[in-house]
Motif scaffolding. Structure first.
Motif, PDB file in Angstrom:
ATOM      1  N   UNK A 142       1.142  -0.952  -0.273  1.00 11.84           N
ATOM      2  CA  UNK A 142      -0.534   0.222   0.248  1.00 11.84           C
ATOM      3  C   UNK A 142       1.011   0.802   0.052  1.00 11.84           C
ATOM      4  N   UNK A 143       1.973   1.196   0.836  1.00  6.14           N
ATOM      5  CA  UNK A 143       2.747   2.063   1.090  1.00  6.14           C
ATOM      6  C   UNK A 143       3.183   2.770  -0.796  1.00  6.14           C
TER       7      UNK A 143
ATOM      8  N   UNK B 224       2.397   1.846  -3.569  1.00  7.37           N
ATOM      9  CA  UNK B 224       1.768   1.995  -4.382  1.00  7.37           C
ATOM     10  C   UNK B 224       1.645   3.935  -4.146  1.00  7.37           C
ATOM     11  N   UNK B 225       0.573   3.717  -3.173  1.00  7.29           N
ATOM     12  CA  UNK B 225       0.458   5.767  -2.725  1.00  7.29           C
ATOM     13  C   UNK B 225       1.935   6.622  -3.349  1.00  7.29           C
ATOM     14  N   UNK B 226       2.978   5.813  -3.166  1.00  4.24           N
ATOM     15  CA  UNK B 226       4.119   6.691  -3.178  1.00  4.24           C
ATOM     16  C   UNK B 226       4.370   6.755  -4.433  1.00  4.24           C
ATOM     17  N   UNK B 227       4.408   5.813  -5.114  1.00  6.94           N
ATOM     18  CA  UNK B 227       4.435   5.851  -6.731  1.00  6.94           C
ATOM     19  C   UNK B 227       3.381   6.822  -7.022  1.00  6.94           C
ATOM     20  N   UNK B 228       2.355   6.624  -6.566  1.00  8.20           N
ATOM     21  CA  UNK B 228       0.880   7.880  -7.426  1.00  8.20           C
ATOM     22  C   UNK B 228       1.553   9.195  -6.324  1.00  8.20           C
ATOM     23  N   UNK B 229       1.732   9.314  -5.787  1.00  4.44           N
ATOM     24  CA  UNK B 229       2.264  10.682  -5.496  1.00  4.44           C
ATOM     25  C   UNK B 229       3.770  11.267  -6.259  1.00  4.44           C
TER      26      UNK B 229
END
Length: 95
Positions: A22-23, A25-30
């Motif tokens: 989760x972290x 994927x969210x980091x890549x999105x950011x």
């Protein structure tokens, strides 16, 4: 020493894997959001150039930290599962 074959140990490793994913994927999105064209604007004081606001810089930094934390959690969970101690002779005979 921790019992590496207990249910809690394996649940902790599973929790670390899912939180790491989760972290990550969210980091890549950011990171992707902060480097997109929507995050850039034009500043034309003396000359026109493209700039990124401080908020988008913060999003990029948080995305990078989240990505690194996610990878660290994934590596730690992988090592927790792969480097478990073998069962002792007394434990395997009773089961």
């Amino acid at each position: 020493m921790a019992d590496t074959h207990s249910r809690g140990y394996l649940l902790a490793a599973r929790w670390m894997v899912w939180c790491g994913i989760l972290l990550f994927v969210l980091g890549l999105a950011g990171l992707a959001g902060s480097h997109s064209d929507g995050a850039m604007s034009w500043a034309c004081e003396p000359t026109c150039r493209r700039v990124r606001s401080g908020l988008w810089n913060s999003v990029g930094t948080a995305g990078a930290l989240s990505t690194v934390t996610g990878v660290a959690l994934l590596v730690a969970a992988f090592l927790m599962v792969m480097l478990r101690r073998p069962r002792s002779e007394g434990e395997s005979a009773g089961r």
